[in-house]
Every structure is written in C-alpha cells, then in structure tokens.
Design a protein around this motif. Sequence first.
Motif, PDB file in Angstrom:
ATOM      1  N   GLU A 675      33.952  43.705  49.700  1.00  0.00           N
ATOM      2  CA  GLU A 675      33.156  42.486  49.740  1.00  0.00           C
ATOM      3  C   GLU A 675      33.211  41.337  48.778  1.00  0.00           C
ATOM      4  O   GLU A 675      32.503  40.631  48.566  1.00  0.00           O
ATOM      5  N   MET A 676      34.530  41.250  48.427  1.00  0.00           N
ATOM      6  CA  MET A 676      34.970  40.203  47.589  1.00  0.00           C
ATOM      7  C   MET A 676      34.359  40.143  46.136  1.00  0.00           C
ATOM      8  O   MET A 676      34.521  39.076  45.376  1.00  0.00           O
ATOM      9  N   ASN A 677      33.826  41.424  45.685  1.00  0.00           N
ATOM     10  CA  ASN A 677      33.377  41.474  44.363  1.00  0.00           C
ATOM     11  C   ASN A 677      34.586  41.497  43.428  1.00  0.00           C
ATOM     12  O   ASN A 677      35.419  42.160  43.711  1.00  0.00           O
ATOM     13  N   PRO A 678      34.639  40.828  42.368  1.00  0.00           N
ATOM     14  CA  PRO A 678      35.581  40.919  41.432  1.00  0.00           C
ATOM     15  C   PRO A 678      35.458  41.872  40.377  1.00  0.00           C
ATOM     16  O   PRO A 678      34.543  42.530  39.994  1.00  0.00           O
ATOM     17  N   LYS A 679      36.933  42.330  40.044  1.00  0.00           N
ATOM     18  CA  LYS A 679      36.914  43.606  39.196  1.00  0.00           C
ATOM     19  C   LYS A 679      38.213  43.494  38.143  1.00  0.00           C
ATOM     20  O   LYS A 679      39.194  43.251  38.721  1.00  0.00           O
ATOM     21  N   ILE A 680      37.578  43.382  37.021  1.00  0.00           N
ATOM     22  CA  ILE A 680      38.681  42.992  35.952  1.00  0.00           C
ATOM     23  C   ILE A 680      39.398  44.481  35.645  1.00  0.00           C
ATOM     24  O   ILE A 680      38.934  45.558  35.651  1.00  0.00           O
ATOM     25  N   SER A 681      40.838  44.313  35.602  1.00  0.00           N
ATOM     26  CA  SER A 681      41.600  45.504  35.582  1.00  0.00           C
ATOM     27  C   SER A 681      42.784  45.290  34.506  1.00  0.00           C
ATOM     28  O   SER A 681      42.642  44.255  33.704  1.00  0.00           O
ATOM     29  N   ASP A 682      43.718  46.035  34.435  1.00  0.00           N
ATOM     30  CA  ASP A 682      44.931  46.502  33.306  1.00  0.00           C
ATOM     31  C   ASP A 682      44.210  46.338  32.212  1.00  0.00           C
ATOM     32  O   ASP A 682      44.245  45.187  31.375  1.00  0.00           O
ATOM     33  N   PHE A 683      43.903  47.432  31.389  1.00  0.00           N
ATOM     34  CA  PHE A 683      43.407  47.274  30.178  1.00  0.00           C
ATOM     35  C   PHE A 683      44.616  48.002  29.141  1.00  0.00           C
ATOM     36  O   PHE A 683      44.298  48.429  27.975  1.00  0.00           O
TER      37      PHE A 683
END
Length: 857
Positions: A675-683
Amino acid sequence: MPSNYAISQFAKSRSIKGAIMGDTRSIHGFLVLAFLILLTAKFSHSADTLFPGQSIKDGGKLVSASQTFELGFFSPGSSRNRYVGIWYYKLSTKTVVWVANRESPVFDASGYLTIDGEGNLIILDGIGRSITIASNSGRTNLTVAALTDAGNLVLKEWSGGREGRVLWQSFDHPTDTLIPGMKMGLVGKENRILTSWRSSEDPAEGDFSVGIDPNGTRQFIIWRRRDVYWKSGVWNGMNFSSIPEMTRDYYIGFSYSPNWNGSSFSYSLNDSSKPVRTVMDVSGKIRQLAWVETSQEWVQFWAGPTNYSCEIPTSCGVNGLCNNYTSPACSCPYGFEPTSHVAWNSGDWSGGCVRREKLECGNGNGFTEMKRIKLPIFFSDTGVLSMDIDDCKAKCLLNCTCTAYASAHGNGTGCLLWFGDLLGLQDHYDGAQDLYVRLAASELNHAADNGSKRELWIIVVPTVAAVMLLLGVFLCYLRRRRLYLKAKNASSHELQLLETGTNGAVAYKASEALKDGGGQKAPDCTLFSFPTIAAATNNFSASNKLGEGGFGPVYKGMLEGHELAVKRLSRSSGQGLVEFKNEIALIANLQHRNLVRLLGYCIEGEEKLLIYEYMPNKSLDSYIFDPTKKAELDWTKRFHIIEGIAQGLLYLHKYSRVRVIHRDLKASNILLDSEMNPKISDFGMARIFGRNESQANTKRVVGTYGYMSPEYAMEGLFSEKSDVFSFGVLLLEILSGRKITSFRCQDKSPNLLGYAWELWIEKNILELMDPLLHDACHSEEFSRYIQVALLCVQGIAADRPTMSDVVCMLSNESISLQAPKRPIFSVGRTPDAAYMPADRREECTVNSLSVTALAGR
C-alpha cells in the motif's frame, strides 16, 4: 437592465382578464413583459436570487445579500472541468463549501444554470445535456432559487411576486464540508454525511465519508469504502470521548455551540463574521479550520484521526487490543489468540484475534473485566438501555449472541451491549471505561470472579509465587547451561559471539540496553534452520533474487504461504558479524508500522541470513529516481511517505524501548509495502543511545556521502540531529525527484542542498518541484515542506529541529516556521558553469564521492 422588482410590478399592473377581453394595451404590456424577461435571461447578474426565465452563465454569479457567499462556475486546481459551487465571497482564497454537480462536470465553459419550465433547477451545457440540481417537489411550476447569507442554496415557490415555502435546499445535501447552520445525521428521512473529494482536482465522491453513527450512539464515524475507519467517541454533552480537547472554547477566539437534535448534529458561532468549516478531506481526516484575517489563511485547529495507529479501529483487527505506548502496539485480550500467528509475528495485525475456546450457550459462560478500555465501535441497535450494570450483565448473559457489555455512562448506570466480534479496543486511553467480555467457562478463573474465595487467594498467591520463583531459577540454570554447552560445541566462533554476546562490545551493549525494567532480556527473534530458508528461496535461485546491497544479495522466499525477504551475507561484503548482530539485537526488539519487521535469522557455518517481511514495492529510490515509476507517486502519496518516515524516526528517537540513532537513513533504505507505506530498514549501522546521552563520537565513520551530517562526516560526532539531517536530505529528494549525489555542473551548485538554498534565497523555490507535481501540488504546501527540509539540514546540529518538532511542523500548518540557515555542504567546489566554455558544459556528478562508508563495513 430592468430589475426583478420592476418586472413583478409590471406584471401586477396588467390583468389576464383584460387581455382576454381584447385590451390591446394589456396585450402590449404582456409583450413588453415577455421582452423584458427574455432580455434579462441573456445576462448574468450578481443578485442573490435566480428568477424564472433567468440564467447564470459560466462567469456569472449569485452573491448572498450580505456578500458572505458566492455561487458560480469553477474549476478545481488545474482541471478544465467546470462545476457549479458555493464559496466564500470575500476571502482571498477561493474555498468551495458545496458542489452541485460533483459527479457530472461540464467539460467546457458553455454551461449555464437556470430554472426549467417545470420549476427544476438545472445545468445545461453546449451539447444539450441537462443536469438536474434540485427537483421541484411542489405543485407549482413557478419557482426561484436564492443563495442565503448562511451559504444555503434554496429552491422556493414563487407566487404573486412573493417567495413561498422551501422545496429543496443544499444544506440537505452536503458534499465534503460542514459550515455553521448545516446539520449532519438523520434529519427526517435524509441521512446527511460528508464525503471526501476523489482528489484535489476532482470533487466526485472519494473513498472517505463521515456521519453520525446510525445505531444512535451520538458519535461520528468515518467510513472508508463503507468499512468503519475511525470513531469520535460518544458525545457526553461537552465533547466527544475520543476528542477530549473539545470544549466550549474549543475554537480559539470563537464561541462554540454544539447542538444535538434527535439523531442530528450541528454547530453555530456567536460571531458569524469569522468563517469556520469542517472538512472531510481526501486523506481520510476530518479537519476543522478557521479563517484568520490577519494572515489571510485558513488555520487548522484540529484534525482526526491523528497519526497514532490506535486512532484507526481496524489497526489490530477484530478482537485485537491496541496500545499506542507499547511495542508492538497490538495484542490479543485474555481468552483470545492471533488468527494467524505467522502474520501476527510479521507485524500484520489486520487479521485480528479469535477466541481460544468457542462460546457454548448455557454452558457456564461468564465475563472477564477489561479495565480502562476504549469501548469498541459496534453495540446493540437498541442504543442505551435504562438499567444498572448488574441487570446489564444478566441481560447479556441470557442472550447467546451477546459478547460484551459495559456501563453507558461509566458510573454503573445505563447499559451497552455488543454482539459478535469487537472492533476498536484500545488500552491506556483517556476517558476509557471498563468493559466486560464474555468467555467460555474453561477460560474463566472463577476464583477471581467469586468474592467468597478471596481468602483462598491469600494462600494460593504466595505459594504459587514461591513455586514460580524456584521454577524460574531452575529454568535459568538450565538455559545458562544449555547456552554454555552450545557455545562450547559450536563449530563456528561467530556463532558463540552471536548467542553469548560476551565477546563483542556492540553485542554486549545491545543485550544490556534491551533489558526491560525487570532485568529480563527482551524476547529473541526466531532462529531458522538453513535448509528451511534454502527451500523457501528455491535454493537461492537467481529467479528469486530481488537485488543486492552492501550486506549481500536479497532473495524472495515463501514459507507457510507467507512471502519473505532473505538477506544473505556475502563473503566479499564489507559488513560482518558486528553489523549482523547489531541488526538482530536492534530491529528484533523495535516494532512500529514504519519500521521493517525482522522475522528471524539463520547462522550455520559460514552462512548468515536475516529474514524480513517482504516488501513488494521494493525501495523508495526505485520510484523517485525512475523517470517512469515516479509518476505513480502523486502529491498525496509522497506526503504519506514523508509522514511515515518521520513517524518511524520519531519512534526510534523517542518512543521505542531504547533510543536508536539509525546513521544510514537514505532512499534505498526506505522500503515500500503493497500500500506504499514506508518502512525504515537496514539497522546494521545503528547505535543505541542512553536516555541521558545526547551525543557520541566514533573513529569509524559509516554511512553514505550526501546524507551524512557535517559534524559526523568531518568529526565523527553523531546524535539524533544526524538522523534529522539525513531526513532533510531525503525530504528534498522526494519533493524534487532528484538525487543528492548527482548534479549538473551548469546548475551552478555542487549538490541538491546548494541548489535548494539558492532557490530559497531567490524566492524561487517552486523551481525545485518535481515537474510531475506541478498540476497537483499546492505551492504553499510545497514551500512549507522545503522550508522544513532546509531547517533539518542546517550546518550546526543545535539549530536543527528534533523529529518531534518536524512531525508537528509537517502535520500542523498553523505552526509558524523559522527562517533556515545556510547548509554547510551547499558551498561549491566546482567552477561556475557560466564561465566554462560551451563545449565543456556537460553533465557531471559527484558519484565518485558517493561511497557506502569511510571505513570498511
């Protein structure tokens, strides 16, 4: 041009009887009258009434007597379609409050508004099409249409030169806006609701609507495509329970007078000269705005639902319990379990919860008490029952389909009943009440519900506690021994580091920081076997490969019917066990709708794998920097993505169990779900901060050029303001559609920051706008977001706002913004293209400086 009054007086002075008897003067009079009517029909006017035979052509208008409202043709935004609407007459900004033909536009300027021979108010266009606005429900064919000072378009009888009874009015047919004097809810047989526009350029009915709960609960409900999306809480005479800030001085500087009449709601203002309006907008929010004369703008003083996920009743699905202050936000109440454990563990709570034991009528069912809960949405169509809480319990118990009950007023009086699944349960909520949920006999602890057994608790509780304590000590001993033996026998030294966390400073710090207040370590994520993941990815088939980053290749997998994304550490990668452990220690314990969800990991021999939820739309950079795909990101979607990233960062900095600095925020590390919701990744590069720690120093600078703050890139100093700088860069990229690390020399700027700063100084910031947004974006909003971005990338960290400030500035247009200071990285290091020979003016980039890290990852 003759006035309407002159026409009516002329008509009165000539009788029909004289015309029948051959009175030539009367016949001549009627011919003159007919000529005058035809003459007036050819011209548009600015009176407040449309008489029979008259018309309002495109460009003409009706203006209310006090010059408060105006009616005419308009085109929203850059659309060429023409609509008949009502807007405020004196305001500098055209603000449409009602649209007559929202589903049937006129395609050019040939349309005109008139009253036909049957007394109906219609729109005619150049191709002969007739669009009925108001039907004449009276017995007379002679009607007039008038625009009142309240903004109400009224169709009335016209007899003997006088206005008669009202046959139709626009207040009975609201579009997306409620203004003082209008009513919402059931008024007679009419159910009046507000429905959002389809877009800012199309007033046709959109996805969202708001109205009074048809169950008679005296509250507002927002529906999204007929599904319940949000509720205001029950009106208690002063405010709505979900809007505790609403009071009689709710409007700043205004006197607010809400009125309930049966099943309808309206409001009025003592000072009608100050325009206010309530709008159901295209984003699904109810916005309440007031016009401020000094600044000549609409100021929003409330909007709902807020950005908190629990504001949306469907966030945790049916029977799910939502809490904005816990991570994860969703849980299942006692006696319930997730409908799908795999989906629940992946962060998809939409499926909700189901009962562990089914209810069986007459088989000893009882109730468990849920204290201080926001009551669910649906309850009995009978409304509030006049009985005390004990009788309410008995009534629910007698009905096999009754699943819960509560006091209507929170004081033991009145009765509310629920049937079927419960939707919208929320814990830790202001103004909440106790809810009693029905459970099967096997789920009930009868001792807790039976006052005669309280003495037994005095004996049982200490005994059980002592046994549990001894059992805990024993299990702790077994676990420590198991971990010791496993570490001792492991063939890989890296596996020992991962599990014990005693030989690596980063792992140890993360392990210690992730302990809760009771000293217990937070739950670990799932450990998968390598054969399981290999089978899920078709043995890491090339056809399943999604891409490759600094960590290594990423593959798509399928496990138990659920899609996965598997990151496989490459042996040639600059990253190693430190980043691998850091990712697990951090993201496994951080749960937010705008953070990517880590489902588990695998370590076996030389193999190191991280298993995430699958993001079908990949990363943000694949959209905003792709000439074709970025057309899918309209203004609304871009703002939704910006808001989601800001909320995710705010959670990391302020609301998560531990305070986290990401240190590598960039477009490629923002993933997009279906649904084009953003998710922050790569920690992998993230660092944990103590609650009292404001800044840290590192000799190992990691990250990506362009996104790194000056103090971090040059001195190794990082803090929350480092992430704020990266967010500002990302905000500029999203709005402009241009990369920070690639720029044309002839633009006279070394990078995007410099270019944005120059345009800001020149007051020409709209030049920065992505050309795809020109037709849909409001220039004021764009300028405001660019100003927020420039505040985030200021050279001195202390000058930058916090993410709390950023979220407020993005969501509240009434907050005034400071003037930004020049970014340090905007200073040029390349010759001015204006002084370069024409044959040397070519596109150049700083990509040679765009590296993943300054030290090996």
